[in-house]
Design a protein around this motif. Structure first.
Motif, PDB file in Angstrom:
ATOM      1  N   ASN A 155       0.700  -1.061  -0.018  1.00 37.02           N
ATOM      2  CA  ASN A 155       0.076   0.107   0.107  1.00 37.02           C
ATOM      3  C   ASN A 155       0.828   1.296   0.017  1.00 37.02           C
ATOM      4  O   ASN A 155       0.521   2.198  -0.456  1.00 37.02           O
ATOM      5  CB  ASN A 155      -0.848   0.067   1.451  1.00 37.02           C
ATOM      6  CG  ASN A 155      -1.957  -1.021   1.017  1.00 37.02           C
ATOM      7  OD1 ASN A 155      -2.534  -1.232  -0.128  1.00 37.02           O
ATOM      8  ND2 ASN A 155      -2.523  -1.519   2.264  1.00 37.02           N
ATOM      9  N   ASP A 156       1.996   1.165   0.710  1.00 33.90           N
ATOM     10  CA  ASP A 156       2.735   2.415   0.730  1.00 33.90           C
ATOM     11  C   ASP A 156       3.661   2.664  -0.626  1.00 33.90           C
ATOM     12  O   ASP A 156       3.521   3.778  -0.864  1.00 33.90           O
ATOM     13  CB  ASP A 156       4.084   2.149   1.775  1.00 33.90           C
ATOM     14  CG  ASP A 156       4.835   3.350   1.828  1.00 33.90           C
ATOM     15  OD1 ASP A 156       4.364   4.322   2.285  1.00 33.90           O
ATOM     16  OD2 ASP A 156       6.167   3.165   1.686  1.00 33.90           O
ATOM     17  N   GLN A 157       4.076   1.578  -1.160  1.00 32.93           N
ATOM     18  CA  GLN A 157       4.412   1.568  -2.507  1.00 32.93           C
ATOM     19  C   GLN A 157       3.444   2.331  -3.502  1.00 32.93           C
ATOM     20  O   GLN A 157       3.607   3.008  -4.496  1.00 32.93           O
ATOM     21  CB  GLN A 157       5.177   0.306  -2.945  1.00 32.93           C
ATOM     22  CG  GLN A 157       5.635   0.681  -4.431  1.00 32.93           C
ATOM     23  CD  GLN A 157       6.926   1.379  -4.393  1.00 32.93           C
ATOM     24  OE1 GLN A 157       7.968   1.433  -3.522  1.00 32.93           O
ATOM     25  NE2 GLN A 157       6.943   2.312  -5.600  1.00 32.93           N
ATOM     26  N   ALA A 158       1.983   1.667  -3.488  1.00 38.29           N
ATOM     27  CA  ALA A 158       1.197   2.079  -4.532  1.00 38.29           C
ATOM     28  C   ALA A 158       0.842   3.567  -4.264  1.00 38.29           C
ATOM     29  O   ALA A 158       0.483   4.154  -5.162  1.00 38.29           O
ATOM     30  CB  ALA A 158       0.160   1.245  -4.230  1.00 38.29           C
ATOM     31  N   CYS A 159       0.702   3.845  -2.906  1.00 38.88           N
ATOM     32  CA  CYS A 159       0.507   5.150  -2.682  1.00 38.88           C
ATOM     33  C   CYS A 159       1.351   6.382  -3.132  1.00 38.88           C
ATOM     34  O   CYS A 159       1.070   7.308  -3.807  1.00 38.88           O
ATOM     35  CB  CYS A 159       0.447   5.328  -1.037  1.00 38.88           C
ATOM     36  SG  CYS A 159      -0.260   7.017  -0.709  1.00 38.88           S
ATOM     37  N   LYS A 160       2.676   5.888  -3.034  1.00 37.01           N
ATOM     38  CA  LYS A 160       3.695   6.837  -3.612  1.00 37.01           C
ATOM     39  C   LYS A 160       3.431   7.045  -5.101  1.00 37.01           C
ATOM     40  O   LYS A 160       3.872   8.020  -5.818  1.00 37.01           O
ATOM     41  CB  LYS A 160       5.022   6.226  -3.301  1.00 37.01           C
ATOM     42  CG  LYS A 160       5.298   6.483  -1.899  1.00 37.01           C
ATOM     43  CD  LYS A 160       6.545   5.812  -1.444  1.00 37.01           C
ATOM     44  CE  LYS A 160       7.090   5.854   0.166  1.00 37.01           C
ATOM     45  NZ  LYS A 160       8.118   5.402   0.439  1.00 37.01           N
ATOM     46  N   SER A 161       3.483   5.909  -5.767  1.00 38.60           N
ATOM     47  CA  SER A 161       3.226   5.703  -7.257  1.00 38.60           C
ATOM     48  C   SER A 161       1.978   6.599  -7.649  1.00 38.60           C
ATOM     49  O   SER A 161       2.116   7.285  -8.612  1.00 38.60           O
ATOM     50  CB  SER A 161       3.160   4.138  -7.857  1.00 38.60           C
ATOM     51  OG  SER A 161       4.330   3.488  -7.275  1.00 38.60           O
ATOM     52  N   ALA A 162       1.163   6.604  -7.169  1.00 33.56           N
ATOM     53  CA  ALA A 162      -0.406   7.109  -7.172  1.00 33.56           C
ATOM     54  C   ALA A 162      -0.005   8.601  -7.279  1.00 33.56           C
ATOM     55  O   ALA A 162      -0.811   9.530  -7.850  1.00 33.56           O
ATOM     56  CB  ALA A 162      -1.429   6.736  -6.156  1.00 33.56           C
ATOM     57  N   ASP A 169      -6.482   2.154  -0.765  1.00 37.72           N
ATOM     58  CA  ASP A 169      -5.956   1.050  -0.240  1.00 37.72           C
ATOM     59  C   ASP A 169      -6.031  -0.011  -1.340  1.00 37.72           C
ATOM     60  O   ASP A 169      -6.973  -0.724  -1.683  1.00 37.72           O
ATOM     61  CB  ASP A 169      -6.870   0.664   1.078  1.00 37.72           C
ATOM     62  CG  ASP A 169      -6.389  -0.613   1.680  1.00 37.72           C
ATOM     63  OD1 ASP A 169      -5.417  -1.398   1.206  1.00 37.72           O
ATOM     64  OD2 ASP A 169      -6.339  -0.818   2.832  1.00 37.72           O
ATOM     65  N   LEU A 170      -4.796  -0.303  -1.720  1.00 37.72           N
ATOM     66  CA  LEU A 170      -4.508  -1.240  -2.999  1.00 37.72           C
ATOM     67  C   LEU A 170      -4.933  -2.682  -2.892  1.00 37.72           C
ATOM     68  O   LEU A 170      -5.512  -3.222  -3.579  1.00 37.72           O
ATOM     69  CB  LEU A 170      -3.047  -1.028  -3.354  1.00 37.72           C
ATOM     70  CG  LEU A 170      -2.723  -1.972  -4.772  1.00 37.72           C
ATOM     71  CD1 LEU A 170      -3.544  -1.612  -5.952  1.00 37.72           C
ATOM     72  CD2 LEU A 170      -1.143  -1.871  -4.972  1.00 37.72           C
ATOM     73  N   CYS A 171      -4.501  -3.049  -1.459  1.00 34.87           N
ATOM     74  CA  CYS A 171      -4.633  -4.406  -1.313  1.00 34.87           C
ATOM     75  C   CYS A 171      -6.088  -4.809  -1.014  1.00 34.87           C
ATOM     76  O   CYS A 171      -6.599  -5.819  -1.586  1.00 34.87           O
ATOM     77  CB  CYS A 171      -3.780  -4.678   0.173  1.00 34.87           C
ATOM     78  SG  CYS A 171      -2.059  -4.979  -0.144  1.00 34.87           S
ATOM     79  N   PHE A 172      -6.774  -3.910  -0.305  1.00 28.01           N
ATOM     80  CA  PHE A 172      -8.252  -4.197  -0.122  1.00 28.01           C
ATOM     81  C   PHE A 172      -8.988  -3.865  -1.609  1.00 28.01           C
ATOM     82  O   PHE A 172      -9.691  -4.863  -1.971  1.00 28.01           O
ATOM     83  CB  PHE A 172      -8.923  -2.956   0.714  1.00 28.01           C
ATOM     84  CG  PHE A 172     -10.209  -2.943   0.855  1.00 28.01           C
ATOM     85  CD1 PHE A 172     -11.033  -3.854   1.729  1.00 28.01           C
ATOM     86  CD2 PHE A 172     -11.086  -1.895   0.272  1.00 28.01           C
ATOM     87  CE1 PHE A 172     -12.313  -4.086   1.665  1.00 28.01           C
ATOM     88  CE2 PHE A 172     -12.439  -2.145   0.233  1.00 28.01           C
ATOM     89  CZ  PHE A 172     -13.042  -3.119   1.024  1.00 28.01           C
ATOM     90  N   ALA A 173      -8.497  -3.102  -2.392  1.00 28.96           N
ATOM     91  CA  ALA A 173      -8.923  -3.051  -3.647  1.00 28.96           C
ATOM     92  C   ALA A 173      -8.923  -4.144  -4.686  1.00 28.96           C
ATOM     93  O   ALA A 173      -9.915  -4.795  -5.112  1.00 28.96           O
ATOM     94  CB  ALA A 173      -8.748  -1.692  -4.519  1.00 28.96           C
ATOM     95  N   THR A 174      -7.698  -4.694  -4.580  1.00 26.04           N
ATOM     96  CA  THR A 174      -7.339  -5.970  -5.016  1.00 26.04           C
ATOM     97  C   THR A 174      -8.021  -7.239  -4.639  1.00 26.04           C
ATOM     98  O   THR A 174      -8.764  -8.068  -5.495  1.00 26.04           O
ATOM     99  CB  THR A 174      -5.972  -6.143  -5.068  1.00 26.04           C
ATOM    100  OG1 THR A 174      -5.078  -5.003  -5.565  1.00 26.04           O
ATOM    101  CG2 THR A 174      -5.420  -7.117  -5.788  1.00 26.04           C
ATOM    102  N   ALA A 175      -8.438  -7.148  -3.478  1.00 26.76           N
ATOM    103  CA  ALA A 175      -9.148  -8.582  -2.923  1.00 26.76           C
ATOM    104  C   ALA A 175     -10.442  -8.497  -3.443  1.00 26.76           C
ATOM    105  O   ALA A 175     -11.035  -9.391  -3.682  1.00 26.76           O
ATOM    106  CB  ALA A 175      -8.939  -8.283  -1.281  1.00 26.76           C
ATOM    107  N   ILE A 176     -11.236  -7.311  -3.292  1.00 23.78           N
ATOM    108  CA  ILE A 176     -12.358  -7.064  -3.921  1.00 23.78           C
ATOM    109  C   ILE A 176     -12.546  -7.452  -5.154  1.00 23.78           C
ATOM    110  O   ILE A 176     -13.393  -8.258  -5.636  1.00 23.78           O
ATOM    111  CB  ILE A 176     -12.915  -5.713  -3.670  1.00 23.78           C
ATOM    112  CG1 ILE A 176     -12.933  -5.329  -2.175  1.00 23.78           C
ATOM    113  CG2 ILE A 176     -14.347  -5.455  -4.364  1.00 23.78           C
ATOM    114  CD1 ILE A 176     -14.093  -6.181  -1.432  1.00 23.78           C
TER     115      ILE A 176
END
Length: 265
Positions: A90-97, A117-124
């Motif tokens: 999530n930290d890496q995804a936030c920086k990239s975003a 929250d990339l992990c949550f979104a991906t799980a969904i």
């Protein structure tokens, strides 16, 4: 009859069994069940290759979804292991975003997922992917039984496929096993399911007697066909109140059927 008229007639038939159009912009343009021709493979080897690939993808998708969801599920045994992994992702995804300037729908999806929250979104998304894989796996198992394990003269595969799909739709929405019968005056359907299937055959220009295919389809129904389909997870998430402490935990608890209580943040 054009495609739109056929779809409207099919919905008229489906409504008799408690089936209603999905809420959304594009839902009503689709028929209430799949009316496409069965997907034939050129050889049993081709069929087996897809079946094995889908089965593996289903297991892998479920495994990854469970791992990514673990940090939001209080009683999950993977929580301690998955949480630090989730934080890094999530930290890496936030920086990239932060560096993304949306110029396309894909950019916007990536930025929104990273900002939240990339992990949550991906799980969904994986859970919805899993639902599609389950549908395809069921189709392939039906094909295996119908096309690849037969002896003697082959039946009308399209008639069988339509009869089974409609029988499943009826079972799913009524919770009852469809019945099949003919009237004493002739070979005419005497039950609601039989009359509806005969109409569907006429709409789709299927040259087959309804009774044989209806009886076969009803006999193929399993306990799973009578279970209510889970609601699309995105629609569920739209109903969560902003007053909740962490709707992600509650959402995943509802999806996985487990306790997801946690300390307030």
């Amino acid at each position: 009859m054009d495609e739109n008229s056929t779809t409207e007639r099919l919905w008229d038939i489906a409504r008799r069994f408690g089936v209603h159009e999905p809420i959304g912009l594009v839902g009503t343009s689709l028929p209430p069940f799949d009316i496409s021709q069965p997907n034939f493979h050129l050889s049993k080897a081709d069929f087996s290759a897809e079946l094995q690939a889908v089965e593996k993808a289903l297991k892998d998708t479920e495994s990854l979804a469970l791992f990514l969801a673990a940090p939001y599920r209080e009683t999950d045994t993977l929580k301690a292991v998955a949480t630090p992994v989730s934080e890094v992702i999530n930290d890496q995804a936030c920086k990239s975003a932060q560096a993304i300037v949306p110029k396309s729908p894909i950019d916007l999806i990536q930025k929104n997922a990273g900002d939240t929250d990339l992990c949550f979104a991906t799980a969904i998304l994986l859970l919805d992917t899993r639902s599609g894989l389950i549908s395809r796996f069921q189709q392939l198992k039906d094909q295996e039984r119908t096309y690849w394990n037969l002896k003697g003269r082959a039946p009308n595969h399209y008639a069988r496929a339509i009869a089974l799909r409609f029988a499943r739709l009826v079972a799913k929405h009524t919770g009852k096993r469809p019945t099949v019968g003919v009237s004493r005056e002739g070979n005419f359907p005497s039950t609601d399911f039989g009359r509806a299937l005969e109409e569907i055959f006429e709409l789709l220009d299927i040259k087959a007697v309804f009774r044989r295919h209806a009886q076969w389809a009803v006999a193929e129904l399993t306990d799973d066909d009578f279970r209510v389909e889970p609601v699309n997870v995105f629609r569920d998430l739209m109903n969560f109140s902003v007053d909740q402490v962490d709707p992600r935990r509650d959402a995943l608890a509802a999806i996985f059927g487990t306790d997801a209580k946690g300390d307030e943040e």
